[in-house]
Design an enzyme around this catalytic site. Sequence first.
Site, PDB file in Angstrom:
ATOM      1  N   LEU A  39       0.856  -1.198   0.000  1.00 33.97           N
ATOM      2  CA  LEU A  39       0.000   0.000   0.000  1.00 33.97           C
ATOM      3  C   LEU A  39       0.884   1.238   0.000  1.00 33.97           C
ATOM      4  O   LEU A  39       1.839   1.315   0.761  1.00 33.97           O
ATOM      5  CB  LEU A  39      -0.878   0.035   1.267  1.00 33.97           C
ATOM      6  CG  LEU A  39      -1.886  -1.095   1.463  1.00 33.97           C
ATOM      7  CD1 LEU A  39      -2.489  -1.013   2.854  1.00 33.97           C
ATOM      8  CD2 LEU A  39      -2.995  -1.035   0.410  1.00 33.97           C
ATOM      9  N   HIS A  40       0.550   2.189  -0.848  1.00 33.85           N
ATOM     10  CA  HIS A  40       1.280   3.459  -0.802  1.00 33.85           C
ATOM     11  C   HIS A  40       0.466   4.649  -1.276  1.00 33.85           C
ATOM     12  O   HIS A  40       0.972   5.765  -1.310  1.00 33.85           O
ATOM     13  CB  HIS A  40       2.576   3.365  -1.623  1.00 33.85           C
ATOM     14  CG  HIS A  40       2.330   3.284  -3.104  1.00 33.85           C
ATOM     15  ND1 HIS A  40       1.997   2.117  -3.736  1.00 33.85           N
ATOM     16  CD2 HIS A  40       2.359   4.233  -4.072  1.00 33.85           C
ATOM     17  CE1 HIS A  40       1.833   2.346  -5.031  1.00 33.85           C
ATOM     18  NE2 HIS A  40       2.045   3.621  -5.262  1.00 33.85           N
ATOM     19  N   ARG A  41      -0.811   4.440  -1.629  1.00 34.54           N
ATOM     20  CA  ARG A  41      -1.598   5.558  -2.133  1.00 34.54           C
ATOM     21  C   ARG A  41      -1.938   6.521  -1.001  1.00 34.54           C
ATOM     22  O   ARG A  41      -2.357   6.078   0.076  1.00 34.54           O
ATOM     23  CB  ARG A  41      -2.914   5.076  -2.736  1.00 34.54           C
ATOM     24  CG  ARG A  41      -2.762   4.170  -3.911  1.00 34.54           C
ATOM     25  CD  ARG A  41      -2.528   4.927  -5.198  1.00 34.54           C
ATOM     26  NE  ARG A  41      -1.993   3.999  -6.185  1.00 34.54           N
ATOM     27  CZ  ARG A  41      -1.127   4.313  -7.123  1.00 34.54           C
ATOM     28  NH1 ARG A  41      -0.682   5.538  -7.244  1.00 34.54           N
ATOM     29  NH2 ARG A  41      -0.697   3.426  -7.973  1.00 34.54           N
ATOM     30  N   ASP A  57      -2.840  -1.490  -3.385  1.00 32.74           N
ATOM     31  CA  ASP A  57      -3.422  -0.337  -4.082  1.00 32.74           C
ATOM     32  C   ASP A  57      -2.532   0.056  -5.253  1.00 32.74           C
ATOM     33  O   ASP A  57      -2.679   1.125  -5.831  1.00 32.74           O
ATOM     34  CB  ASP A  57      -3.664   0.843  -3.125  1.00 32.74           C
ATOM     35  CG  ASP A  57      -2.410   1.311  -2.416  1.00 32.74           C
ATOM     36  OD1 ASP A  57      -1.287   0.922  -2.819  1.00 32.74           O
ATOM     37  OD2 ASP A  57      -2.541   2.074  -1.435  1.00 32.74           O
TER      38      ASP A  57
END
Length: 347
Positions: free
Chosen positions: A197-199, A269
């Site tokens: 996840l990095h959004r 994501d």
Amino acid sequence: MKAVHLVGARPQFIKLAALMGKLKGFSEVLVHSGQHYDYQMSQVFFDTLGIRKPDYHLGVGSGSHAEQTGKAMIEFEKVCIAEKPAVILIYGDCNTTLAGALVGAKLQIQVAHVEAGVRSYDWSMPEEFNRVLADHCSSLLFAPTAGAVENLGKEGIIRGVHNVGDIMYDSFLKYSKSPSNVMKSLSLKPGFVLVTLHRPSNVDSKEKLAAIFGELSKLEKPVVFPMHPRTRKSLERFGIPLGKIKVIEPVGYVEMLGLERESSLIITDSGGVQREAYFSEKPCIVLRDSTEWPELLGQTVVLLKNIRELKVAASRMMGQYCTFEKGFFGDGKTGEKIAGILRVSIK
Ligand code: UD1
Ligand code: UDP
């Protein structure tokens, strides 16, 4: 004739690895913007995917969107004035991509966009602006799917559009058989849940990130999470406990493909990881409201908007062998097709 490749963020190095060195008839100049700079976010890909040392490093680093894009433009413009390339190759949808597109268009240098026409139609994503603007600055648009060609058509972009398939599929085919000792080095058994996840929509808010970690902790299988530095910084800033989740540093590409292969479910994501889940026939939950890869919906990917439904969705999908339609992303020869088109299009 000269072609300049501009890259700077993790997925761009992976895309570059499938194209760099293939452009017969061109001398290739490699420019790294410096948007990503930690060893595990940048140099590891150069060391393991055989990408040579960049000819220029722009030292852009982190910052606001304007700082990052502006700094990359200022420095990249100098390179282009000095090198006078016949074409600039830009990749994907990062701030580095946009900077390259704007510089090329204003210097009247042809811009070739690898991964053109991809749209989420979600204007809360900074990438959506980058994609649209980059495409409108480009004269060669290398679309990864038929859907991307259609998207461009809706915006009136028809000339210079080529459906060449997805360059990430080339990279996947090239490296997915490479041996990796990641399972051994992390003492993992197959069947875990792999998370990336990095959004900003998931990791920049304390409530959202805490809720995600709370729900990941409830999953029955072990959870392995190679963590993007943006996410790690948020976790530390918000003081969110890791619980039983195995958080590790970002891994190299071959290791990542190894983890994807041995997982029973992927939660992400990421644009790249959701396609790799499809390539490696793994069920995938995307923690977003939209995807710029609608081809995957109803195939290997489901979108999950309500994080409270994660456990139920995960149990339903876990270990499910995905039978689905193949061939949305070309035949793995995207690099060769791009090289061929450049050869005849750039004079
Ligand atoms: C960027 C792209 C995104 C892409 C992602 C790939 C934009 C707007 N976003 O997001 O589209 O999916 O890269 O990974 O271009 N950081 C480090 N070390 C690094 C790099 C970043 O610590 O090597 C930290 C910094 O605190 C930085 C933050 O991560 O502020 C975000 O980095 P940035 O490049 O702005 O955006 P990404 O979230 O990486
Ligand atoms: N990736 C990697 N190591 C990691 C996490 C991801 O090599 O620890 C690879 C992944 O396999 C995919 C690409 O990085 O090829 C996706 O990049 P990212 O998720 O950062 O960006 P996005 O694709 O969302 O733009």
